[in-house]
Design an enzyme around this catalytic site. Structure first.
Site, PDB file in Angstrom:
ATOM      1  CG  ASP A 127      38.145 -15.851   9.940  1.00 40.19           C
ATOM      2  OD1 ASP A 127      38.083 -14.725   9.415  1.00 40.19           O
ATOM      3  OD2 ASP A 127      39.122 -16.243  10.584  1.00 40.19           O
TER       4      ASP A 127
ATOM      5  CG  HIS B 149      32.648  -9.115   3.156  1.00 43.76           C
ATOM      6  ND1 HIS B 149      32.968  -9.937   4.221  1.00 43.76           N
ATOM      7  CD2 HIS B 149      33.479  -8.042   3.244  1.00 43.76           C
ATOM      8  CE1 HIS B 149      33.946  -9.383   4.920  1.00 43.76           C
ATOM      9  NE2 HIS B 149      34.280  -8.229   4.346  1.00 43.76           N
TER      10      HIS B 149
ATOM     11  CG  LEU C 260      17.571 -23.090  11.244  1.00 43.63           C
ATOM     12  CD1 LEU C 260      18.401 -23.926  12.211  1.00 43.63           C
ATOM     13  CD2 LEU C 260      18.308 -22.949   9.912  1.00 43.63           C
TER      14      LEU C 260
END
Length: 254
Positions: free
Chosen positions: A21, A38, A132
């Site tokens: 956020d 962004h 991962l």
């Protein structure tokens, strides 16, 4: 000395979920438009994915785009989709080099065809990786996921595949988009908000929640280490008392 040295590698959370956020506010503070934020947020994604892979975290889920985000200004949504396609295309070789496997959860039918195509290719190209597991929550909302699970359960009951009496928590878990992943143990939210915002509502039932004022474009490995150390300093009781946990540990030690 890095905070990394203070982390107990034996007690890492298996699964970390992050609500990324603050991109828009970060950009606004710099006098730029939201897409600038962004764009810089992608740098943080790269850095945190690398940090998790280096530590040996098994699962990382990133809340990249919620179903509610479709209501944002059209130019921002279009820019985000373009950024998504571009980033995925560029990152696949790095994911493969670092043995990272990509997964995507969410209502992908809502995504533009180009984005769906790039995602499908990236998922297939990283399918053999064993390090991962990077889970991108795209066009995702927990209420949508739970509604979809109920619809599928009802359909399977009607067709006789499922018996009502046999429905358990495990049954519901198997109808969620996250059925192949363990529940997150640590949830991090950046930028000072203290909400879960329709993110993994069922899966976060026993997660430790960590909130930081740092905007997502400024969030780096040291911030991640800080969150993990905070997690390791908490007592995770799962409804039990501290004494019960202590006795459990003593019994295990013997």
């Amino acid at each position: 000395m890095s905070l990394k040295d203070s982390i107990d590698i034996q007690r890492l959370p298996k699964h970390i979920a992050i609500i990324m956020d603050g991109n828009g506010r970060w950009a606004k503070e710099k006098g730029q438009d939201r897409l600038f934020g962004h764009l810089h947020g992608v740098e943080s994604v790269r850095n945190i994915v690398e940090g998790c892979a280096e530590l040996g975290i098994q699962y990382l889920t990133l809340y990249a785009f919620s179903t509610e985000n479709w209501d944002r200004p059209a130019y921002e949504v279009a820019g985000l989709m373009e950024l998504l396609v571009d980033t995925i295309r560029k990152e696949v070789p790095t994911l493969n080099k670092n043995n990272i496997r990509l997964h995507v959860i969410g209502d992908l039918d809502m995504l533009p065809e180009t984005a769906r195509k790039e995602l499908t290719e990236a998922i297939n190209e990283t399918i053999a990786n064993t390090g991962l597991n990077l889970v991108m929550a795209l066009s995702y909302s927990s209420r949508w996921e739970l509604m979809r699970a109920i619809q599928h359960i009802v359909a399977d009951i009607k067709s006789g595949k499922l018996n009502t009496e046999e429905i358990s928590q495990e049954t519901l878990k198997n109808y969620l988009t996250t059925k192949d992943f363990p529940d997150p143990e640590l949830m991090i939210r950046t930028s000072g908000e203290h909400r879960i915002s329709n993110f993994l509502l069922y899966q976060l039932a026993y997660a430790e929640l960590y909130f930081t004022d740092t905007r997502w474009p400024d969030f780096r490995k040291e911030n991640l280490y800080e969150a993990i150390i905070d997690f390791q300093n908490r007592e995770r009781r799962f409804g039990k008392t501290s004494e019960q946990l202590k006795n459990q540990e003593e019994t295990t030690d013997h």
